[in-house]
Design a protein around this motif. Sequence first.
Motif, PDB file in Angstrom:
ATOM      1  N   GLU A 265     -17.597  -1.341  -6.459  1.00  0.00           N
ATOM      2  CA  GLU A 265     -16.504  -0.435  -6.142  1.00  0.00           C
ATOM      3  C   GLU A 265     -15.235  -1.209  -5.792  1.00  0.00           C
ATOM      4  O   GLU A 265     -15.276  -2.209  -5.074  1.00  0.00           O
ATOM      5  N   VAL A 266     -14.116  -0.709  -6.314  1.00  0.00           N
ATOM      6  CA  VAL A 266     -12.807  -1.308  -6.051  1.00  0.00           C
ATOM      7  C   VAL A 266     -11.959  -0.269  -5.327  1.00  0.00           C
ATOM      8  O   VAL A 266     -11.899   0.894  -5.743  1.00  0.00           O
ATOM      9  N   GLU A 267     -11.321  -0.671  -4.254  1.00  0.00           N
ATOM     10  CA  GLU A 267     -10.496   0.244  -3.482  1.00  0.00           C
ATOM     11  C   GLU A 267      -9.062   0.231  -4.009  1.00  0.00           C
ATOM     12  O   GLU A 267      -8.422  -0.804  -4.060  1.00  0.00           O
ATOM     13  N   LEU A 268      -8.571   1.396  -4.402  1.00  0.00           N
ATOM     14  CA  LEU A 268      -7.211   1.542  -4.895  1.00  0.00           C
ATOM     15  C   LEU A 268      -6.451   2.513  -4.020  1.00  0.00           C
ATOM     16  O   LEU A 268      -7.042   3.416  -3.414  1.00  0.00           O
ATOM     17  N   THR A 269      -5.139   2.357  -3.974  1.00  0.00           N
ATOM     18  CA  THR A 269      -4.314   3.356  -3.315  1.00  0.00           C
ATOM     19  C   THR A 269      -4.292   4.612  -4.200  1.00  0.00           C
ATOM     20  O   THR A 269      -4.635   4.542  -5.385  1.00  0.00           O
ATOM     21  N   PRO A 270      -3.904   5.762  -3.660  1.00  0.00           N
ATOM     22  CA  PRO A 270      -3.821   6.961  -4.500  1.00  0.00           C
ATOM     23  C   PRO A 270      -2.945   6.766  -5.729  1.00  0.00           C
ATOM     24  O   PRO A 270      -3.257   7.262  -6.815  1.00  0.00           O
ATOM     25  N   THR A 271      -1.844   6.041  -5.578  1.00  0.00           N
ATOM     26  CA  THR A 271      -0.952   5.810  -6.712  1.00  0.00           C
ATOM     27  C   THR A 271      -1.612   4.937  -7.769  1.00  0.00           C
ATOM     28  O   THR A 271      -1.543   5.225  -8.973  1.00  0.00           O
ATOM     29  N   GLU A 272      -2.264   3.869  -7.355  1.00  0.00           N
ATOM     30  CA  GLU A 272      -2.954   2.992  -8.311  1.00  0.00           C
ATOM     31  C   GLU A 272      -4.060   3.758  -9.030  1.00  0.00           C
ATOM     32  O   GLU A 272      -4.263   3.580 -10.238  1.00  0.00           O
ATOM     33  N   PHE A 273      -4.771   4.605  -8.295  1.00  0.00           N
ATOM     34  CA  PHE A 273      -5.836   5.410  -8.903  1.00  0.00           C
ATOM     35  C   PHE A 273      -5.258   6.323  -9.980  1.00  0.00           C
ATOM     36  O   PHE A 273      -5.808   6.434 -11.080  1.00  0.00           O
ATOM     37  N   ASP A 274      -4.147   6.994  -9.679  1.00  0.00           N
ATOM     38  CA  ASP A 274      -3.536   7.909 -10.645  1.00  0.00           C
ATOM     39  C   ASP A 274      -3.073   7.165 -11.897  1.00  0.00           C
ATOM     40  O   ASP A 274      -3.197   7.674 -13.017  1.00  0.00           O
ATOM     41  N   LEU A 275      -2.517   5.971 -11.718  1.00  0.00           N
ATOM     42  CA  LEU A 275      -2.080   5.189 -12.876  1.00  0.00           C
ATOM     43  C   LEU A 275      -3.269   4.810 -13.749  1.00  0.00           C
ATOM     44  O   LEU A 275      -3.223   4.953 -14.983  1.00  0.00           O
TER      45      LEU A 275
ATOM     46  N   ASN B 298      -0.128  -4.635  -8.952  1.00  0.00           N
ATOM     47  CA  ASN B 298      -1.118  -4.570  -7.882  1.00  0.00           C
ATOM     48  C   ASN B 298      -2.451  -4.037  -8.405  1.00  0.00           C
ATOM     49  O   ASN B 298      -3.525  -4.520  -8.023  1.00  0.00           O
ATOM     50  N   LEU B 299      -2.389  -3.034  -9.293  1.00  0.00           N
ATOM     51  CA  LEU B 299      -3.606  -2.486  -9.888  1.00  0.00           C
ATOM     52  C   LEU B 299      -4.341  -3.566 -10.670  1.00  0.00           C
ATOM     53  O   LEU B 299      -5.569  -3.731 -10.538  1.00  0.00           O
ATOM     54  N   ARG B 300      -3.616  -4.311 -11.483  1.00  0.00           N
ATOM     55  CA  ARG B 300      -4.250  -5.365 -12.275  1.00  0.00           C
ATOM     56  C   ARG B 300      -4.910  -6.406 -11.386  1.00  0.00           C
ATOM     57  O   ARG B 300      -6.007  -6.904 -11.676  1.00  0.00           O
ATOM     58  N   ARG B 301      -4.245  -6.758 -10.303  1.00  0.00           N
ATOM     59  CA  ARG B 301      -4.817  -7.752  -9.388  1.00  0.00           C
ATOM     60  C   ARG B 301      -6.140  -7.255  -8.810  1.00  0.00           C
ATOM     61  O   ARG B 301      -7.121  -7.995  -8.727  1.00  0.00           O
ATOM     62  N   LYS B 302      -6.181  -5.979  -8.431  1.00  0.00           N
ATOM     63  CA  LYS B 302      -7.378  -5.444  -7.778  1.00  0.00           C
ATOM     64  C   LYS B 302      -8.560  -5.312  -8.737  1.00  0.00           C
ATOM     65  O   LYS B 302      -9.712  -5.465  -8.327  1.00  0.00           O
TER      66      LYS B 302
ATOM     67  N   GLY C   9       0.781  -1.233   0.000  1.00  0.00           N
ATOM     68  CA  GLY C   9       0.000   0.000   0.000  1.00  0.00           C
ATOM     69  C   GLY C   9       0.806   1.272   0.000  1.00  0.00           C
ATOM     70  O   GLY C   9       0.229   2.366   0.009  1.00  0.00           O
ATOM     71  N   ALA C  10       2.139   1.174  -0.020  1.00  0.00           N
ATOM     72  CA  ALA C  10       2.966   2.381  -0.025  1.00  0.00           C
ATOM     73  C   ALA C  10       2.908   3.067  -1.388  1.00  0.00           C
ATOM     74  O   ALA C  10       2.741   2.416  -2.415  1.00  0.00           O
ATOM     75  N   ASP C  11       3.045   4.395  -1.367  1.00  0.00           N
ATOM     76  CA  ASP C  11       3.070   5.175  -2.601  1.00  0.00           C
ATOM     77  C   ASP C  11       4.496   5.469  -3.056  1.00  0.00           C
ATOM     78  O   ASP C  11       4.744   5.658  -4.247  1.00  0.00           O
ATOM     79  N   GLU C  12       5.411   5.530  -2.101  1.00  0.00           N
ATOM     80  CA  GLU C  12       6.830   5.774  -2.388  1.00  0.00           C
ATOM     81  C   GLU C  12       7.667   4.846  -1.512  1.00  0.00           C
ATOM     82  O   GLU C  12       7.236   4.442  -0.423  1.00  0.00           O
ATOM     83  N   TYR C  13       8.869   4.530  -1.982  1.00  0.00           N
ATOM     84  CA  TYR C  13       9.784   3.684  -1.220  1.00  0.00           C
ATOM     85  C   TYR C  13      11.172   4.297  -1.336  1.00  0.00           C
ATOM     86  O   TYR C  13      11.725   4.381  -2.428  1.00  0.00           O
ATOM     87  N   LEU C  14      11.720   4.739  -0.219  1.00  0.00           N
ATOM     88  CA  LEU C  14      13.058   5.314  -0.195  1.00  0.00           C
ATOM     89  C   LEU C  14      13.966   4.440   0.661  1.00  0.00           C
ATOM     90  O   LEU C  14      13.579   3.992   1.745  1.00  0.00           O
TER      91      LEU C  14
ATOM     92  N   HIS D  46     -13.039  10.160  -6.771  1.00  0.00           N
ATOM     93  CA  HIS D  46     -12.029   9.101  -6.673  1.00  0.00           C
ATOM     94  C   HIS D  46     -12.697   7.740  -6.496  1.00  0.00           C
ATOM     95  O   HIS D  46     -12.301   6.937  -5.650  1.00  0.00           O
ATOM     96  N   THR D  47     -13.715   7.499  -7.299  1.00  0.00           N
ATOM     97  CA  THR D  47     -14.431   6.230  -7.275  1.00  0.00           C
ATOM     98  C   THR D  47     -14.046   5.401  -8.486  1.00  0.00           C
ATOM     99  O   THR D  47     -13.983   5.912  -9.599  1.00  0.00           O
ATOM    100  N   VAL D  48     -13.786   4.119  -8.267  1.00  0.00           N
ATOM    101  CA  VAL D  48     -13.511   3.188  -9.353  1.00  0.00           C
ATOM    102  C   VAL D  48     -14.513   2.049  -9.261  1.00  0.00           C
ATOM    103  O   VAL D  48     -14.679   1.441  -8.201  1.00  0.00           O
ATOM    104  N   LEU D  49     -15.199   1.780 -10.364  1.00  0.00           N
ATOM    105  CA  LEU D  49     -16.179   0.712 -10.425  1.00  0.00           C
ATOM    106  C   LEU D  49     -15.751  -0.311 -11.467  1.00  0.00           C
ATOM    107  O   LEU D  49     -15.337   0.051 -12.561  1.00  0.00           O
ATOM    108  N   VAL D  50     -15.851  -1.581 -11.121  1.00  0.00           N
ATOM    109  CA  VAL D  50     -15.657  -2.668 -12.071  1.00  0.00           C
ATOM    110  C   VAL D  50     -16.943  -3.481 -12.062  1.00  0.00           C
ATOM    111  O   VAL D  50     -17.305  -4.052 -11.040  1.00  0.00           O
ATOM    112  N   ALA D  51     -17.643  -3.479 -13.185  1.00  0.00           N
ATOM    113  CA  ALA D  51     -18.950  -4.122 -13.273  1.00  0.00           C
ATOM    114  C   ALA D  51     -19.876  -3.606 -12.168  1.00  0.00           C
ATOM    115  O   ALA D  51     -20.575  -4.367 -11.510  1.00  0.00           O
ATOM    116  N   GLN D  52     -19.836  -2.282 -11.958  1.00  0.00           N
ATOM    117  CA  GLN D  52     -20.671  -1.583 -10.981  1.00  0.00           C
ATOM    118  C   GLN D  52     -20.394  -1.973  -9.536  1.00  0.00           C
ATOM    119  O   GLN D  52     -21.197  -1.717  -8.640  1.00  0.00           O
TER     120      GLN D  52
END
Length: 306
Positions: free
Chosen positions: A214-224, A270-274, A99-104, A206-212
Amino acid sequence: MSEDDRKTAVIIEDDPDVRSLLDEVFRAAGFRTVLAGTGLEGVAAVAAHEPVITTLDINLPGIDGFEAARRIRAVSATFIIMLSALGEESDVVLGLTSGADEYLVKPFRPRELRARIEALLRRPRNAHPAGTGPAFGTEPAGTASPGAAPLAADGAGAAAPEPVAPESAGQPAPARNPSATAALPTIGSAGQWHAHRDISLDAVTHTVLVAQREVELTPTEFDLLATLLESKRRVRSKADLALVLRGEAFGSASYVGEPDKRAIEAHMANLRRKIGDSTAEPRYIETVRGVGYRLTAHTDGAPAPR
């Protein structure tokens, strides 16, 4: 500007020296900081203080940073920057998948961290993860750092996530309400919808629907996903997508290194999996080998995206 008007950062780090350094970096950037020394304290602090950004060490007392990230992601849309001495590719992938958006990788340069913070602030943020509601009487966790400088206005502008009760005894996050998707908006409702086949995204809520559903994405996955939906069949390279996550325009002269490209690969997996997609038989996103990613063609009679 009052303390309540400042952006909040939660720092989850058990090393006092690193924690102090992070505190200085965020306070110099105008944040109010909340400090936590364990994973459980950090999860509770995020739920109570509604931070815009959370930094997270991996080797923590009690639950580790990977588990802490998963629990934070269940209750908050905060941007997560994972900081760790573990620099192997498998560690980076696991951190991003958690669930991280950045990794340093430690040791890191404060200037680089500040640049990552500014890039995250340029990106929109979901108001709160689906299924969460208003907080119910809990005292704030962690230790607030006084004296933070006022924060200059920026383009983030999104409301903070609504907190839920912190997990003070190491219990798993509360189950989501199974009826939460019963009143989901349809594509025809108000918003800025982008659609492809049976997947749709609203940039306003910031809503994502797959076949109506809702799918929960991290902010990074949503932006992609939003970038690919807006690009339609135009191929976007890993470098393009890395620039988007930095808040920079396509074609920017900024350097994009191999670690950034590997991070895009991990986020994309991760996005594809979700969304239930497959690299072998992609329905939504296809890989253009050696180039990047784009939406699949419409070959099943579904209307093409507008």
